[in-house]
Design a protein around this motif. Sequence first.
Motif, PDB file in Angstrom:
ATOM      1  N   ALA A  62       0.812  -1.214   0.000  1.00 33.60           N
ATOM      2  CA  ALA A  62       0.000   0.000   0.000  1.00 33.60           C
ATOM      3  C   ALA A  62       0.847   1.265   0.000  1.00 33.60           C
ATOM      4  CB  ALA A  62      -0.927   0.001   1.209  1.00 33.60           C
ATOM      5  N   GLY A  63       2.175   1.114   0.121  1.00 37.98           N
ATOM      6  CA  GLY A  63       3.057   2.261  -0.010  1.00 37.98           C
ATOM      7  C   GLY A  63       3.514   2.879   1.288  1.00 37.98           C
ATOM      8  N   TYR A  64       3.226   2.233   2.422  1.00 31.78           N
ATOM      9  CA  TYR A  64       3.659   2.788   3.702  1.00 31.78           C
ATOM     10  C   TYR A  64       5.119   2.452   3.983  1.00 31.78           C
ATOM     11  CZ  TYR A  64      -1.254   3.714   4.674  1.00 31.78           C
ATOM     12  OH  TYR A  64      -2.536   4.183   4.602  1.00 31.78           O
ATOM     13  N   ASP A  65       5.755   3.298   4.755  1.00 32.62           N
ATOM     14  CA  ASP A  65       7.114   3.070   5.239  1.00 32.62           C
ATOM     15  C   ASP A  65       6.991   2.228   6.506  1.00 32.62           C
ATOM     16  OD1 ASP A  65       9.736   3.142   5.932  1.00 32.62           O
ATOM     17  OD2 ASP A  65       9.816   5.286   6.373  1.00 32.62           O
ATOM     18  N   VAL A  66       7.376   0.962   6.430  1.00 38.19           N
ATOM     19  CA  VAL A  66       7.087   0.005   7.495  1.00 38.19           C
ATOM     20  C   VAL A  66       8.371  -0.498   8.136  1.00 38.19           C
ATOM     21  CG1 VAL A  66       5.953  -2.184   8.065  1.00 38.19           C
ATOM     22  CG2 VAL A  66       5.009  -0.730   6.255  1.00 38.19           C
ATOM     23  N   SER A  67       8.358  -0.587   9.451  1.00 43.95           N
ATOM     24  CA  SER A  67       9.404  -1.281  10.200  1.00 43.95           C
ATOM     25  C   SER A  67       8.725  -2.316  11.091  1.00 43.95           C
ATOM     26  CB  SER A  67      10.227  -0.300  11.046  1.00 43.95           C
ATOM     27  OG  SER A  67       9.400   0.376  11.984  1.00 43.95           O
ATOM     28  N   VAL A  68       9.489  -3.282  11.593  1.00 41.17           N
ATOM     29  CA  VAL A  68       8.887  -4.369  12.365  1.00 41.17           C
ATOM     30  C   VAL A  68       9.883  -4.880  13.397  1.00 41.17           C
ATOM     31  CG1 VAL A  68       9.596  -6.086  10.658  1.00 41.17           C
ATOM     32  CG2 VAL A  68       7.707  -6.609  12.203  1.00 41.17           C
ATOM     33  N   GLY A  69       9.359  -5.335  14.546  1.00 45.93           N
ATOM     34  CA  GLY A  69      10.189  -5.928  15.587  1.00 45.93           C
ATOM     35  C   GLY A  69       9.626  -5.612  16.963  1.00 45.93           C
ATOM     36  N   VAL A  70      10.176  -6.192  18.001  1.00 46.14           N
ATOM     37  CA  VAL A  70      11.380  -7.012  18.021  1.00 46.14           C
ATOM     38  C   VAL A  70      11.025  -8.442  17.603  1.00 46.14           C
ATOM     39  CG1 VAL A  70      13.222  -7.908  19.489  1.00 46.14           C
ATOM     40  CG2 VAL A  70      12.292  -5.623  19.921  1.00 46.14           C
ATOM     41  N   LEU A  71      11.881  -9.035  16.734  1.00 45.26           N
ATOM     42  CA  LEU A  71      11.684 -10.395  16.263  1.00 45.26           C
ATOM     43  C   LEU A  71      12.962 -11.195  16.471  1.00 45.26           C
ATOM     44  CD1 LEU A  71       9.942  -9.607  12.855  1.00 45.26           C
ATOM     45  CD2 LEU A  71       8.824 -10.394  14.952  1.00 45.26           C
ATOM     46  N   ASN A  72      12.798 -12.455  16.860  1.00 41.70           N
ATOM     47  CA  ASN A  72      13.954 -13.327  17.041  1.00 41.70           C
ATOM     48  C   ASN A  72      14.429 -13.874  15.696  1.00 41.70           C
ATOM     49  OD1 ASN A  72      12.210 -13.846  19.771  1.00 41.70           O
ATOM     50  ND2 ASN A  72      14.408 -13.944  20.170  1.00 41.70           N
ATOM     51  N   GLU A  73      15.734 -14.071  15.572  1.00 42.72           N
ATOM     52  CA  GLU A  73      16.279 -14.724  14.387  1.00 42.72           C
ATOM     53  C   GLU A  73      15.576 -16.060  14.180  1.00 42.72           C
ATOM     54  OE1 GLU A  73      18.198 -13.937  12.050  1.00 42.72           O
ATOM     55  OE2 GLU A  73      19.332 -12.170  12.709  1.00 42.72           O
ATOM     56  N   GLY A  74      15.193 -16.348  12.927  1.00 47.10           N
ATOM     57  CA  GLY A  74      14.485 -17.579  12.615  1.00 47.10           C
ATOM     58  C   GLY A  74      12.981 -17.436  12.578  1.00 47.10           C
ATOM     59  N   ASP A  75      12.463 -16.314  13.060  1.00 45.45           N
ATOM     60  CA  ASP A  75      11.021 -16.081  13.052  1.00 45.45           C
ATOM     61  C   ASP A  75      10.549 -15.870  11.605  1.00 45.45           C
ATOM     62  OD1 ASP A  75       8.410 -14.634  13.260  1.00 45.45           O
ATOM     63  OD2 ASP A  75       8.861 -14.700  15.396  1.00 45.45           O
ATOM     64  N   SER A  76       9.408 -16.461  11.249  1.00 50.17           N
ATOM     65  CA  SER A  76       8.898 -16.328   9.875  1.00 50.17           C
ATOM     66  C   SER A  76       8.515 -14.890   9.555  1.00 50.17           C
ATOM     67  CB  SER A  76       7.703 -17.258   9.661  1.00 50.17           C
ATOM     68  OG  SER A  76       6.665 -16.988  10.588  1.00 50.17           O
ATOM     69  N   ASP A  77       8.082 -14.110  10.547  1.00 53.23           N
ATOM     70  CA  ASP A  77       7.804 -12.695  10.307  1.00 53.23           C
ATOM     71  C   ASP A  77       9.077 -11.954   9.914  1.00 53.23           C
ATOM     72  OD1 ASP A  77       5.072 -12.771  10.767  1.00 53.23           O
ATOM     73  OD2 ASP A  77       5.248 -12.322  12.894  1.00 53.23           O
ATOM     74  N   LEU A  78      10.197 -12.335  10.517  1.00 53.67           N
ATOM     75  CA  LEU A  78      11.474 -11.705  10.183  1.00 53.67           C
ATOM     76  C   LEU A  78      11.882 -12.054   8.756  1.00 53.67           C
ATOM     77  CD1 LEU A  78      13.919 -10.034  11.008  1.00 53.67           C
ATOM     78  CD2 LEU A  78      14.920 -12.103  12.012  1.00 53.67           C
ATOM     79  N   GLU A  79      11.660 -13.304   8.351  1.00 52.44           N
ATOM     80  CA  GLU A  79      11.960 -13.702   6.981  1.00 52.44           C
ATOM     81  C   GLU A  79      11.139 -12.884   5.982  1.00 52.44           C
ATOM     82  OE1 GLU A  79      11.375 -17.883   6.643  1.00 52.44           O
ATOM     83  OE2 GLU A  79      12.762 -18.365   8.271  1.00 52.44           O
ATOM     84  N   THR A  80       9.856 -12.678   6.297  1.00 49.46           N
ATOM     85  CA  THR A  80       9.001 -11.875   5.418  1.00 49.46           C
ATOM     86  C   THR A  80       9.505 -10.437   5.346  1.00 49.46           C
ATOM     87  OG1 THR A  80       7.064 -13.240   5.919  1.00 49.46           O
ATOM     88  CG2 THR A  80       6.656 -11.025   5.058  1.00 49.46           C
ATOM     89  N   ALA A  81       9.854  -9.863   6.511  1.00 48.95           N
ATOM     90  CA  ALA A  81      10.334  -8.481   6.544  1.00 48.95           C
ATOM     91  C   ALA A  81      11.588  -8.310   5.703  1.00 48.95           C
ATOM     92  CB  ALA A  81      10.585  -8.065   7.991  1.00 48.95           C
TER      93      ALA A  81
END
Length: 422
Positions: free
Chosen positions: A295-314
């Motif tokens: 949608a065009g937003y400037d997105v950041s994400v966390g805190v996520l642990n290494e190996g998390d599927s959300d981190l892989e997507t990010a």
Amino acid sequence: MIRIENVAVTLGESRILDGVDASIPDGQFVGLVGPNGAGKTTLLRAMNGALSPDSGRVLVGDDAMADLSSKAGSRRVATVPQETTLSFDFDVRNVVAMGRNPYRTRFGNDADGRTGDAVENGGRDVVERAMERTDVARFADRSITAVSGGERQRVLLARALAQDTPVLLLDEPTASLDINHQVRTFELVRELVREGKTVVAAIHDLNLAAHYCDTLLLLDSGSVLASGPPAEVLAERTLREAFDARAVVSSHPVTGSTYVTALPEQSARREGDGRIHVVGGGGTVSRLLYVLSAAGYDVSVGVLNEGDSDLETARLLGLETVVEEPFAPIGSDALESLEAEIRDSDLTVLGDVEIGSGNLVNLEAVSEADSVVVVEERPFEARNYAGSTAVALYRELCERGRVVAPDDLLSAVEDAFAGESR
């Protein structure tokens, strides 16, 4: 089982179908999808013999439907129409029993000329089983004029099952049903397919079609634009061409099936206008990241642990992330980065994440955000492992922010930024 060969249909001045070709094997659930007016209902009518094509043909087995008698065709193909007016005052059981008509002669015997209780009992058994499977047996003695629209749709499905054909055609079978009966209807269809029936259904909801169908046939302007497995047909470029709509296609975090989310037009807002920090984990926000990024937003994400599927997507999307070591609780450095991200963001989104002692500080950090949207799929008590402190923080966030289902996130974000601009 079904071959559609160069089928063309003109109604009035309009060319509804234009050279449609398709092959549907035995024991498949095929979804007809496409925009309104694409020709889905017309194709179903050509498939059941109710409409003769101007050119081309539809074959079921080795026989063209147009060459079969009405009864012979009705022993091959049963249809559940989208809309049917049933004004006669028959009870539900008698309406369902009408599905047995193709097997009766003009004298009331069955199609093989046999008579007797065994034949009649067999027909009754088919009718009773059809009513049980569609959940209409409990009002079998009620007049068809006294049932609701959703109940009537299930009665029509029961009638089609009583017809006991190898092919079942459905035209928007869940249009009048509540969410519970939508799921039950499609689960029943999948069960019928496992038993060997071939099913073709016009389906408006792309996500239901993707979840339940083996193959999709995408019609646009009377022609086949794409066909194949849902993941191949529901491509973003193809959806743009067929529906003239922006969409992001991802995998549903729970079911794993292809999932389509419509996006607002980019021209409605400036590219990058609005910074959003997303708090998630455990795969709870992967689809949300796809949607917000597209949608065009400037997105950041966390805190996520290494190996998390959300981190892989990010990382796949190139988003800024706050990361912690695998299986480690959130440490002071990661917490400092998280707090900085939230301060620098215009909006913080809290996903449907599980909360334990290791990531409780996520909630504490989000509580400092100026603007919050809470995405909730499960009750918090079902994913809270951090006790009463977490409950208090979560309730405060829900009261101060806006609580939405995942599919409503974009509209909530748009509303939040619109409110800021005012």
